[in-house]
Design a protein around this motif. Structure first.
Motif, PDB file in Angstrom:
ATOM      1  N   LEU A 163      -3.985   2.305   4.800  1.00 43.78           N
ATOM      2  CA  LEU A 163      -3.042   3.054   5.632  1.00 43.78           C
ATOM      3  C   LEU A 163      -3.776   3.794   6.745  1.00 43.78           C
ATOM      4  O   LEU A 163      -3.278   3.884   7.876  1.00 43.78           O
ATOM      5  CB  LEU A 163      -2.243   4.021   4.763  1.00 43.78           C
ATOM      6  CG  LEU A 163      -1.282   3.347   3.761  1.00 43.78           C
ATOM      7  CD1 LEU A 163      -0.621   4.387   2.864  1.00 43.78           C
ATOM      8  CD2 LEU A 163      -0.220   2.519   4.492  1.00 43.78           C
ATOM      9  N   ALA A 188       0.826  -1.208   0.000  1.00 44.68           N
ATOM     10  CA  ALA A 188       0.000   0.000   0.000  1.00 44.68           C
ATOM     11  C   ALA A 188       0.860   1.258   0.000  1.00 44.68           C
ATOM     12  O   ALA A 188       0.453   2.297  -0.526  1.00 44.68           O
ATOM     13  CB  ALA A 188      -0.938   0.005   1.206  1.00 44.68           C
ATOM     14  N   ARG A 189       2.060   1.170   0.564  1.00 49.30           N
ATOM     15  CA  ARG A 189       2.953   2.341   0.553  1.00 49.30           C
ATOM     16  C   ARG A 189       3.367   2.690  -0.869  1.00 49.30           C
ATOM     17  O   ARG A 189       3.696   3.843  -1.158  1.00 49.30           O
ATOM     18  CB  ARG A 189       4.194   2.057   1.399  1.00 49.30           C
ATOM     19  CG  ARG A 189       3.912   1.935   2.882  1.00 49.30           C
ATOM     20  CD  ARG A 189       5.185   1.741   3.661  1.00 49.30           C
ATOM     21  NE  ARG A 189       6.091   2.880   3.500  1.00 49.30           N
ATOM     22  CZ  ARG A 189       7.345   2.895   3.955  1.00 49.30           C
ATOM     23  NH1 ARG A 189       7.835   1.821   4.575  1.00 49.30           N
ATOM     24  NH2 ARG A 189       8.104   3.945   3.787  1.00 49.30           N
ATOM     25  N   TYR A 217     -14.694   7.775  -2.065  1.00 48.84           N
ATOM     26  CA  TYR A 217     -13.932   8.485  -1.034  1.00 48.84           C
ATOM     27  C   TYR A 217     -14.856   9.188  -0.040  1.00 48.84           C
ATOM     28  O   TYR A 217     -14.457   9.453   1.100  1.00 48.84           O
ATOM     29  CB  TYR A 217     -13.013   9.528  -1.671  1.00 48.84           C
ATOM     30  CG  TYR A 217     -11.684   8.978  -2.124  1.00 48.84           C
ATOM     31  CD1 TYR A 217     -10.667   8.708  -1.204  1.00 48.84           C
ATOM     32  CD2 TYR A 217     -11.435   8.734  -3.469  1.00 48.84           C
ATOM     33  CE1 TYR A 217      -9.438   8.209  -1.625  1.00 48.84           C
ATOM     34  CE2 TYR A 217     -10.215   8.237  -3.903  1.00 48.84           C
ATOM     35  CZ  TYR A 217      -9.216   7.976  -2.970  1.00 48.84           C
ATOM     36  OH  TYR A 217      -8.008   7.477  -3.384  1.00 48.84           O
ATOM     37  N   ALA A 268      -5.224   1.731  -1.043  1.00 48.37           N
ATOM     38  CA  ALA A 268      -4.052   2.048  -0.228  1.00 48.37           C
ATOM     39  C   ALA A 268      -4.374   3.095   0.825  1.00 48.37           C
ATOM     40  O   ALA A 268      -3.971   2.984   1.990  1.00 48.37           O
ATOM     41  CB  ALA A 268      -2.914   2.517  -1.125  1.00 48.37           C
ATOM     42  N   VAL A 269      -5.108   4.127   0.441  1.00 48.82           N
ATOM     43  CA  VAL A 269      -5.490   5.171   1.395  1.00 48.82           C
ATOM     44  C   VAL A 269      -6.315   4.581   2.530  1.00 48.82           C
ATOM     45  O   VAL A 269      -6.090   4.866   3.715  1.00 48.82           O
ATOM     46  CB  VAL A 269      -6.268   6.297   0.677  1.00 48.82           C
ATOM     47  CG1 VAL A 269      -6.910   7.242   1.694  1.00 48.82           C
ATOM     48  CG2 VAL A 269      -5.349   7.088  -0.239  1.00 48.82           C
ATOM     49  N   ARG A 316      -5.061   3.298  -5.544  1.00 47.17           N
ATOM     50  CA  ARG A 316      -4.819   4.375  -4.589  1.00 47.17           C
ATOM     51  C   ARG A 316      -5.908   4.419  -3.525  1.00 47.17           C
ATOM     52  O   ARG A 316      -5.623   4.623  -2.337  1.00 47.17           O
ATOM     53  CB  ARG A 316      -4.749   5.715  -5.320  1.00 47.17           C
ATOM     54  CG  ARG A 316      -4.393   6.877  -4.386  1.00 47.17           C
ATOM     55  CD  ARG A 316      -4.177   8.160  -5.145  1.00 47.17           C
ATOM     56  NE  ARG A 316      -3.644   9.191  -4.282  1.00 47.17           N
ATOM     57  CZ  ARG A 316      -3.272  10.387  -4.698  1.00 47.17           C
ATOM     58  NH1 ARG A 316      -3.381  10.705  -5.980  1.00 47.17           N
ATOM     59  NH2 ARG A 316      -2.802  11.284  -3.839  1.00 47.17           N
ATOM     60  N   THR A 343       1.371   1.643  -3.751  1.00 40.92           N
ATOM     61  CA  THR A 343       0.189   1.904  -4.570  1.00 40.92           C
ATOM     62  C   THR A 343      -0.533   3.187  -4.178  1.00 40.92           C
ATOM     63  O   THR A 343      -1.382   3.662  -4.929  1.00 40.92           O
ATOM     64  CB  THR A 343      -0.784   0.719  -4.489  1.00 40.92           C
ATOM     65  OG1 THR A 343      -1.105   0.462  -3.110  1.00 40.92           O
ATOM     66  CG2 THR A 343      -0.159  -0.529  -5.092  1.00 40.92           C
ATOM     67  N   VAL A 344      -0.234   3.763  -3.003  1.00 39.91           N
ATOM     68  CA  VAL A 344      -0.867   5.020  -2.635  1.00 39.91           C
ATOM     69  C   VAL A 344      -0.449   6.141  -3.582  1.00 39.91           C
ATOM     70  O   VAL A 344      -1.134   7.172  -3.690  1.00 39.91           O
ATOM     71  CB  VAL A 344      -0.532   5.385  -1.166  1.00 39.91           C
ATOM     72  CG1 VAL A 344       0.904   5.902  -1.040  1.00 39.91           C
ATOM     73  CG2 VAL A 344      -1.533   6.402  -0.624  1.00 39.91           C
ATOM     74  N   ARG A 345       0.634   5.940  -4.311  1.00 41.65           N
ATOM     75  CA  ARG A 345       1.076   6.947  -5.290  1.00 41.65           C
ATOM     76  C   ARG A 345       0.497   6.686  -6.671  1.00 41.65           C
ATOM     77  O   ARG A 345       0.805   7.414  -7.618  1.00 41.65           O
ATOM     78  CB  ARG A 345       2.611   6.959  -5.361  1.00 41.65           C
ATOM     79  CG  ARG A 345       3.270   7.383  -4.058  1.00 41.65           C
ATOM     80  CD  ARG A 345       4.759   7.597  -4.244  1.00 41.65           C
ATOM     81  NE  ARG A 345       5.458   6.346  -4.524  1.00 41.65           N
ATOM     82  CZ  ARG A 345       5.973   5.545  -3.594  1.00 41.65           C
ATOM     83  NH1 ARG A 345       5.838   5.872  -2.311  1.00 41.65           N
ATOM     84  NH2 ARG A 345       6.603   4.441  -3.914  1.00 41.65           N
TER      85      ARG A 345
END
Length: 426
Positions: free
Chosen positions: A241, A223-224, A305, A237-238, A234, A226-228
Motif C-alpha cells: 500500500l 492488501a486492503r 519493518y 500489505a503495508v 500485514r 490483509t493489512v488488518r
C-alpha cells in the motif's frame, strides 16, 4: 530436463547482488558524495544496473524456477551477465546486447506460462517484459536514459500489476477490476511511445495511466484486507500500500508537470517509482520469493519493518523536502538514508534466515523423520497458514521432485499463473 540445483540458483544470485551494490555505489556518485568505487561509466549505467541487472534478473530467476525448464534460466543468466559486462572495461554495447537477450528470454518465459494457463494476469506481465525489450532496444540505439525511464517503469509496474491481478481473485472482485487493470496496462506502452514522439502529450498520458492503474489496484487488491491481519500478511500489505502511494505521486508529477527529464522533478519521479514502489514491493515479497528460489527459509520478523519504514521516511525527506524545495543537501541526506535502508534489508533477512536454520527442540516431523521438519508459512494472499507436506516444500531440501500445485506455488513465490489449470486446487 534437469534444472539448476541450489548451487546453480545461488550462483545466479551473485550478479544480482553485484548489480545492487554497484547501483547503490553509483547512486552515491550521482548524489555528489564520496563512493567506495568510482569509474567514469558508473553513473551512466546506474539505471540499467538497478532495473534490469538487479530487479529484472531477480524477477526472471523467480519465473525460471516456477516454470522449471533449463532453457528458462537463460533470462536471469543473460540479465545478470549484462550487469557484469556494464561494469567491465568492455564496450557498453556488450552489456546492452546481453540485457536485450535476457529481456527477450523473459518474454519467452511468459510465453511458456501462457501456454499452460492463458490468463489476463500473465498477459499483463508479458506486456511488461515486452516493455523491458523495448527499453533494451532503445538503449542499444543510444537513446538517453531519461527517455528510457517510462519503458523501465512500464516493465516493473506491469510485472507487479499482473501479480496483484492474479491474487485479486481471492477476494472475488467484479469484472470491472480485471478490465480496469488490463485496460490501463494496454495503454501504458502506447503512452510510453507517445512520450518519445510527443513528450508534452505522452508524459501527461503516462500520468493518467499510472493514476488509473493505482486506483484499480488499491480498490481491489487483497492488501486492503490483509493489512488488518498480523505477521507476514500485514507486513506485505503495508509495504504494498505504501508502494502504491508513491506510484500515485509519480503519476501526479507526470500529469501536472509534464516531461521530467532533469533536475528535482526527474529525481522525484525516478525515485518515487524505483525506490518508493519497486523496492517496497521487493521488501514485501522477499520472505516468499527467496525461499521459493533458494529453498531456504526466510521467516518474517518484526525487525523487517525497520528498513521498510526507514526507506519511506528518508524518501519523504528526499522528495517532499529536498526535491520540492530544490535543496541539494537535503536530497543528499535523504539519498544516503535511502541507500542505508536498502542495504539494511538484506542484513535483516540474512539474520532472520540464519536464526531459522538453528535447530529447535521437538520439531514436527514428516513421515516419522525428525530431520524433515514441517515448514509452516503464511499464505500472502489470505493470511492463513499453509503447511508443507512434500519434499519440494521443505526449506533446505534441494532435491528435484515435481513442482507444487499452482495455488501453493503462487503463494510461495508471489507470482501468478504458473502451472496447468488442471493443477489448480480449490
Amino acid at each position: 530436463m534437469n534444472t539448476p540445483g541450489l548451487r546453480g540458483r545461488t550462483a545466479l544470485m551473485v550478479p544480482v547482488a553485484v548489480a545492487l551494490l554497484a547501483g547503490l555505489d553509483a547512486a552515491l556518485v550521482l548524489l555528489g558524495l564520496p563512493a567506495p568505487v568510482t569509474t567514469q561509466r558508473l553513473p551512466d549505467v546506474h539505471g540499467a544496473l538497478m532495473v534490469l541487472g538487479f530487479v529484472g534478473a531477480l524477477v526472471a530467476l523467480e519465473r525460471a524456477v516456477a516454470v522449471g525448464r533449463l532453457l528458462g534460466y537463460a533470462a536471469p543468466a543473460l540479465l545478470g551477465l549484462g550487469g557484469l559486462l556494464l561494469l567491465s572495461p568492455l564496450p557498453l554495447v556488450a552489456g546492452r546486447v546481453a540485457q536485450l537477450g535476457g529481456a527477450v528470454a523473459l518474454v519467452g518465459l511468459y510465453g511458456a506460462v501462457w501456454r499452460r494457463q492463458a490468463a489476463a494476469a500473465v498477459a499483463v506481465q508479458g506486456l511488461g517484459a515486452l516493455m523491458a525489450v523495448g527499453s533494451a532496444v532503445l538503449w542499444l540505439g543510444d537513446v538517453p536514459v531519461p527517455r528510457l525511464v517510462p519503458w523501465w517503469v512500464g516493465f516493473l509496474v506491469l510485472t507487479v500489476a499482473g501479480e496483484r491481478l492474479e491474487l485479486m481473485r481471492v477476494a472475488a472482485p467484479p469484472p470491472v477490476a480485471e478490465r480496469g487493470v488490463v485496460g490501463a496496462s494496454l495503454a501504458f506502452p502506447v503512452a510510453a511511445a507517445l512520450a518519445l514522439l510527443w513528450p508534452s502529450v505522452g508524459y501527461a498520458a503516462l500520468g493518467v495511466v499510472l493514476l488509473v492503474l493505482v486506483l484499480f489496484l488499491v480498490r481491489y487488491d487483497v492488501a486492503r484486507r490483509t493489512v488488518r491481519a498480523t505477521g507476514l500478511p500485514r507486513f506485505m500489505a503495508v509495504a504494498m500500500l505504501a508502494g502504491y502511494a508513491w506510484l500515485a505521486v509519480a503519476g501526479a508529477l507526470w500529469l501536472v508537470g509534464g516531461p521530467q527529464l532533469a533536475g528535482p522533478g526527474y529525481d522525484a519521479v525516478l525515485h518515487a517509482v524505483f525506490l518508493g514502489f519497486v523496492i517496497s514491493m521487493v521488501m514485501a515479497h522477499a520472505p516468499v520469493i527467496l525461499p521459493a528460489v533458494l529453498r531456504r527459509p526466510l521467516p518474517y520478523r518484526p525487525l523487517m519493518y525497520g528498513p521498510l519504514v526507514a526507506l519511506h521516511l528518508t524518501l519523504v525527506l528526499r522528495v517532499a523536502v529536498g526535491d520540492a524545495r530544490d535543496l541539494p543537501v537535503v536530497v543528499q541526506v535523504g539519498g544516503v538514508g535511502n541507500i542505508l535502508a536498502v542495504l539494511a534489508f538484506p542484513v535483516v533477512a540474512a539474520l532472520s534466515a540464519r536464526a531459522a536454520r538453528r535447530p529447535r527442540p521437538g520439531p514436527a516431523t514428516v513421515d516419522g523423520h525428525p530431520d524433515r521438519p514441517v515448514a509452516v508459512t503464511a499464505d500472502p494472499a489470505t493470511g492463513l497458514p499453509t503447511t508443507a507436506t512434500g519434499a519440494d516444500e521443505i526449506p533446505g531440501d534441494d532435491r528435484a521432485p515435481s513442482r507444487p500445485p499452482a495455488a501453493r506455488q503462487r503463494a510461495q513465490a508471489g507470482a501468478p499463473g504458473r502451472p496447468d489449470p488442471a493443477e489448480v486446487t480449490a
